[in-house]
Design an enzyme around this catalytic site. Structure first.
Site, short mmCIF file in Angstrom:
data_model
loop_
_atom_site.label_atom_id
_atom_site.label_comp_id
_atom_site.label_asym_id
_atom_site.label_seq_id
_atom_site.Cartn_x
_atom_site.Cartn_y
_atom_site.Cartn_z
N LYS A 1 78.55 16.77 74.28
CA LYS A 1 79.38 16.29 73.15
C LYS A 1 79.51 17.50 72.39
O LYS A 1 78.90 18.60 72.52
CB LYS A 1 78.89 15.22 72.46
CG LYS A 1 77.50 15.35 71.68
CD LYS A 1 77.15 14.10 71.04
CE LYS A 1 75.68 14.67 70.44
NZ LYS A 1 75.49 13.63 69.05
N TYR B 1 84.56 39.38 48.34
CA TYR B 1 84.80 38.48 47.16
C TYR B 1 83.89 38.31 46.06
O TYR B 1 82.54 38.57 46.31
CB TYR B 1 85.02 37.06 47.76
CG TYR B 1 86.20 36.79 48.54
CD1 TYR B 1 87.51 36.91 48.05
CD2 TYR B 1 86.36 36.62 49.85
CE1 TYR B 1 88.62 36.61 48.81
CE2 TYR B 1 87.53 36.68 50.75
CZ TYR B 1 88.49 36.42 50.00
OH TYR B 1 89.98 36.34 50.65
C1 LIG Z 1 72.55 9.44 71.39
C2 LIG Z 1 72.15 10.70 71.74
N1 LIG Z 1 71.35 10.91 72.70
C3 LIG Z 1 70.88 12.14 72.99
C4 LIG Z 1 71.40 13.49 72.08
C5 LIG Z 1 70.67 14.66 72.45
O1 LIG Z 1 69.92 15.18 71.11
P1 LIG Z 1 69.14 16.47 71.35
O2 LIG Z 1 70.17 17.70 71.21
O3 LIG Z 1 68.05 16.45 70.24
O4 LIG Z 1 68.44 16.61 72.53
C6 LIG Z 1 72.21 12.91 70.98
C7 LIG Z 1 72.55 14.25 70.26
O5 LIG Z 1 72.60 13.97 69.04
C8 LIG Z 1 72.62 11.65 70.96
O6 LIG Z 1 73.47 11.57 69.67
#
Ligand SMILES: Cc1ncc(COP(=O)(O)O)c(C=O)c1O
Length: 393
Positions: free
Chosen positions: A46, A272
């Site tokens: 994602k 800045y």
């Molecule tokens: C539902 C879910 N599973 C797994 C993960 C993976 O997490 P990580 O990056 O801590 O391994 C995430 C990430 O936020 C998540 O939202």
């Protein structure tokens, strides 16, 4: 890619780029697999694969025969399908009911946790004369999304009224697994297994049950179940300093170039707010990278970057496109020198976790923060390829 050189495919771009080492990515998947034994892996890609580029990362992981992909949004799943990714894609964040047709059209597997999602999927499947598989998201203590563990059987009644939605799996998300001494994880595992048992007793088969993020891959074996969902370790970083250390390899380097160099007298203000005033005559370098590119503004007068293999302090405020360094102590600095913001140069290494500690955040946010306008150079073997929002220049 050799430190200190602008790679030829980037010659028409502003000299600021991210290098994505696809061999390191494949190594990290292999390491996760060796740790997990026979448990299949859902790679979390994602947020544009945590800033690394979802399409290229998914293609590389598909070559390694990863079992599943996980994204947050249906839109992210569609992006993968349009790029030709064929493995199952789980929509970890569910869907808006209006996206049900899109989900079916692209063969995505949604998480569900609201009745209107299930009903919309059932109706969309009816229109297509098909069925759709979904995974139930259960809240065992994260407290954001999911059917509360105690209410899953009541929710199963909604599913019973929606015969075209097949519940193929159930999952939950761990809130405190990055602290292996926190007993909350054990409680979440127990609650989850209890909910799964209750669903199975009510007649649901649930082939896939899953809980394990990166921290659980390294430190909570009881959470592995039938599928593990690592994210951050695939990109080369441990989820915290408390988990068991494994030799993850950072995948992303962020580099930029000195585009202006000047010698200034003591008392010269930089940037800045005049937040830095040279205490002595100084050599100041301007780097072609700013907070829009992923160098956090909090690093002003606090962080370092690597120049010629040495740490150069960031002086003054970080601005949107530019950052200023004091390179007085580094011999031989020249216009055009490449600086490493994230990554290694000679003996020195600055990880996303180090940037995160200067910026009072976490490595996830630093990686996701690498800006959309920064071209990504993908490295595997001898053939780098460039992905840029601006296309071919
Ligand atoms: C539902 C879910 N599973 C797994 C993960 C993976 O997490 P990580 O990056 O801590 O391994 C995430 C990430 O936020 C998540 O939202």
């Amino acid at each position: 890619m050799a430190a200190g050189v602008i790679p030829p495919p980037l010659h028409a771009h502003r000299p600021t780029w991210a290098e994505i080492d696809l061999e390191a990515l494949a190594w990290n998947l292999g390491l996760a697999r060796r740790t997990l034994g026979s448990v299949p892996v859902l790679a979390v890609v994602k947020a544009d694969a945590y800033g690394h580029g979802a399409v290229e990362v998914a293609r590389a992981l598909e070559k390694e025969r990863v079992d599943w992909f996980g994204v947050a949004l249906p839109e992210e799943g569609v992006e993968l399908r349009r790029a030709g990714v064929t493995r199952p894609v789980l929509l970890l964040g569910g869907l808006a009911p209006a996206q049900a047709d899109l989900v079916l059209e692209h063969g995505l597997t949604p998480a569900v946790f609201r009745a209107d999602q299930v009903e919309a999927l059932d109706a969309a499947a009816g229109r297509r004369g098909t069925r759709v598989s979904a995974h139930l998201k259960i809240d065992t203590g994260m407290g954001r999304l999911g059917v509360p563990a105690a209410e899953v059987v009541a929710f199963a009644a909604v599913l019973a009224r929606s015969p075209r939605v097949r519940l193929a799996g159930a999952f939950s998300h761990l809130a405190a697994a990055d602290d292996p001494s926190d007993p909350f994880t054990e409680r979440q595992v127990e609650l989850f297994l209890g909910a799964v048992q209750a669903l199975r007793s009510s007649g649901l088969a649930l082939e896939a049950i899953h809980l394990a993020n990166s921290a659980a891959v390294t430190d909570h074996r009881a959470a592995w179940l039938t599928l593990a969902r690592p994210g951050i370790v695939l990109y080369g970083y441990p989820p915290s300093s408390k988990v068991s250390p494994l030799p993850w390899r950072p995948v992303l380097s962020l580099k930029s170039t000195i585009i202006y160099l000047k010698d200034v007298p003591a008392g010269t203000s930089i940037g800045y707010g005049r937040a830095y005033v040279t205490p002595r005559p100084a050599r100041i370098a301007s780097l072609a990278i700013g907070y829009d590119d992923g160098l956090p503004r909090l690093l002003g007068n606090r962080g370092h970057v690597l120049v010629r293999g040495r740490r150069a302090p960031i002086v003054g405020r970080v601005s949107m496109d530019l950052t200023t360094l004091d390179v007085t102590e580094i011999p031989g600095v020249r216009l055009g020198d490449v600086a490493v913001v994230i990554g290694g140069d000679a003996e020195e290494f600055l990880g996303a976790d180090q940037i995160a500690s200067w910026a009072e955040t976490i490595s996830w946010e630093v990686l996701c923060g690498v800006g959309a306008r920064v071209p990504r150079l993908y490295l595997r073997g001898g053939h780098p390829t460039v992905a840029s929002r601006f296309g071919r220049l």
